[in-house]
Design a protein around this motif. Sequence first.
Motif, PDB file in Angstrom:
ATOM      1  N   VAL A  38       0.855  -1.182   0.000  1.00  0.00           N
ATOM      2  CA  VAL A  38       0.000   0.000   0.000  1.00  0.00           C
ATOM      3  C   VAL A  38       0.895   1.237   0.000  1.00  0.00           C
ATOM      4  O   VAL A  38       2.111   1.145   0.044  1.00  0.00           O
ATOM      5  CB  VAL A  38      -0.950   0.022   1.216  1.00  0.00           C
ATOM      6  CG1 VAL A  38      -1.963  -1.097   1.143  1.00  0.00           C
ATOM      7  CG2 VAL A  38      -0.150  -0.070   2.525  1.00  0.00           C
ATOM      8  N   GLY A  39       0.261   2.415  -0.037  1.00  0.00           N
ATOM      9  CA  GLY A  39       1.006   3.667  -0.019  1.00  0.00           C
ATOM     10  C   GLY A  39       0.570   4.575  -1.144  1.00  0.00           C
ATOM     11  O   GLY A  39      -0.132   4.154  -2.076  1.00  0.00           O
ATOM     12  N   SER A  40       0.971   5.831  -1.088  1.00  0.00           N
ATOM     13  CA  SER A  40       0.532   6.797  -2.091  1.00  0.00           C
ATOM     14  C   SER A  40       1.049   6.453  -3.482  1.00  0.00           C
ATOM     15  O   SER A  40       0.306   6.553  -4.471  1.00  0.00           O
ATOM     16  CB  SER A  40       0.956   8.213  -1.691  1.00  0.00           C
ATOM     17  OG  SER A  40       2.364   8.305  -1.531  1.00  0.00           O
ATOM     18  N   ASP A  41       2.306   6.029  -3.595  1.00  0.00           N
ATOM     19  CA  ASP A  41       2.835   5.653  -4.906  1.00  0.00           C
ATOM     20  C   ASP A  41       2.208   4.360  -5.407  1.00  0.00           C
ATOM     21  O   ASP A  41       1.940   4.206  -6.607  1.00  0.00           O
ATOM     22  CB  ASP A  41       4.356   5.513  -4.852  1.00  0.00           C
ATOM     23  CG  ASP A  41       5.077   6.849  -4.937  1.00  0.00           C
ATOM     24  OD1 ASP A  41       4.460   7.835  -5.388  1.00  0.00           O
ATOM     25  OD2 ASP A  41       6.256   6.917  -4.552  1.00  0.00           O
ATOM     26  N   VAL A  42       1.986   3.420  -4.509  1.00  0.00           N
ATOM     27  CA  VAL A  42       1.368   2.139  -4.892  1.00  0.00           C
ATOM     28  C   VAL A  42      -0.029   2.379  -5.445  1.00  0.00           C
ATOM     29  O   VAL A  42      -0.399   1.855  -6.511  1.00  0.00           O
ATOM     30  CB  VAL A  42       1.323   1.173  -3.692  1.00  0.00           C
ATOM     31  CG1 VAL A  42       0.557  -0.105  -4.059  1.00  0.00           C
ATOM     32  CG2 VAL A  42       2.730   0.827  -3.231  1.00  0.00           C
ATOM     33  N   GLU A  43      -0.819   3.200  -4.736  1.00  0.00           N
ATOM     34  CA  GLU A  43      -2.183   3.484  -5.193  1.00  0.00           C
ATOM     35  C   GLU A  43      -2.174   4.289  -6.491  1.00  0.00           C
ATOM     36  O   GLU A  43      -2.999   4.063  -7.380  1.00  0.00           O
ATOM     37  CB  GLU A  43      -2.939   4.234  -4.096  1.00  0.00           C
ATOM     38  CG  GLU A  43      -4.438   4.238  -4.309  1.00  0.00           C
ATOM     39  CD  GLU A  43      -5.227   4.617  -3.061  1.00  0.00           C
ATOM     40  OE1 GLU A  43      -6.245   5.317  -3.210  1.00  0.00           O
ATOM     41  OE2 GLU A  43      -4.825   4.210  -1.945  1.00  0.00           O
ATOM     42  N   THR A  44      -1.222   5.211  -6.614  1.00  0.00           N
ATOM     43  CA  THR A  44      -1.088   5.987  -7.861  1.00  0.00           C
ATOM     44  C   THR A  44      -0.772   5.064  -9.030  1.00  0.00           C
ATOM     45  O   THR A  44      -1.347   5.199 -10.120  1.00  0.00           O
ATOM     46  CB  THR A  44       0.025   7.039  -7.709  1.00  0.00           C
ATOM     47  OG1 THR A  44      -0.353   7.990  -6.702  1.00  0.00           O
ATOM     48  CG2 THR A  44       0.271   7.780  -9.012  1.00  0.00           C
ATOM     49  N   VAL A  92       7.509   4.747 -10.366  1.00  0.00           N
ATOM     50  CA  VAL A  92       6.643   5.565  -9.504  1.00  0.00           C
ATOM     51  C   VAL A  92       7.097   5.279  -8.079  1.00  0.00           C
ATOM     52  O   VAL A  92       6.549   4.418  -7.391  1.00  0.00           O
ATOM     53  CB  VAL A  92       5.150   5.230  -9.696  1.00  0.00           C
ATOM     54  CG1 VAL A  92       4.276   6.189  -8.875  1.00  0.00           C
ATOM     55  CG2 VAL A  92       4.756   5.296 -11.166  1.00  0.00           C
ATOM     56  N   ALA A  93       8.156   5.962  -7.648  1.00  0.00           N
ATOM     57  CA  ALA A  93       8.777   5.612  -6.358  1.00  0.00           C
ATOM     58  C   ALA A  93       9.423   6.847  -5.739  1.00  0.00           C
ATOM     59  O   ALA A  93      10.641   6.889  -5.578  1.00  0.00           O
ATOM     60  CB  ALA A  93       9.790   4.486  -6.554  1.00  0.00           C
TER      61      ALA A  93
END
Length: 256
Positions: free
Chosen positions: A60-66, A101-102
């Motif tokens: 999960v996380g902001s980059d993962v969701e993006t 995306v990291a």
Amino acid sequence: MNKRSLLIRSAIASAALLAFGAGTAHADLLKDIRDAKKIRIALDTGSPPYGFVDANMKAVGSDVETAHLLAQDLGVAIEVVQTTSPNRIPFLQTGKADIVVASLSVTPEREKVVDFSVPYAQILAVVAGPKGVQINGFDDLKGKRVATTRGSNNDKVVTTGAKDAQIVRYDDDATLVTAAVSGQADIIATSPAIVSTVLAKAPQKDMVTKFTMSTVPLGIGLRKNEPELKAWLNDWITKNTANGKLPAIYKKYHGN
């Protein structure tokens, strides 16, 4: 002109045409991704809250969701390529990933070797330490041990700014957090999100942000000379910033 000379000239002309074609041919990664119905996205799941593994062992996380939203809107499956800060650029250059995306900050040095989309978020580079220790700027780090994540923008900024500090580098943000929580690292050069993570795990550390080193945009990284993919990414970011989806993802994990 004899037959032999004609054949030689014909061969030279054909070779020249082939060379010209090779020089002007353009690989279209966006088309390749759509044809394969899959996009390989490099994600760092050791960099909370941009990417981490939750209690259910789910990334999960902001980059993962993006990244998942991006693949969904592109209409393809996502193949997650696990990466760390030092490997983000090499994974692009060697073709192990289509995009990164990291929490990849846009810097002039990186722009020399890879391309970036327009920014999809911003990141602060800060120095944090115990509340009782006076640190107002780089000069106050002289002789002090400062921990950071190897290969990150934070690493670059603190190394340049605090020339007389002892810089200790960890391979990823998760290891940096562990070092701070366990007392191996009292002063860290990182992002506000990592400071919050340390405090959540060890509130007794009483760690506070001392000063902001820099504010930089985050972009999606891609290889050079992929204009179609870059244009699609820029359009996607622009639309999803305007409709509020990307800001909502960022706020969900970062709180601002």
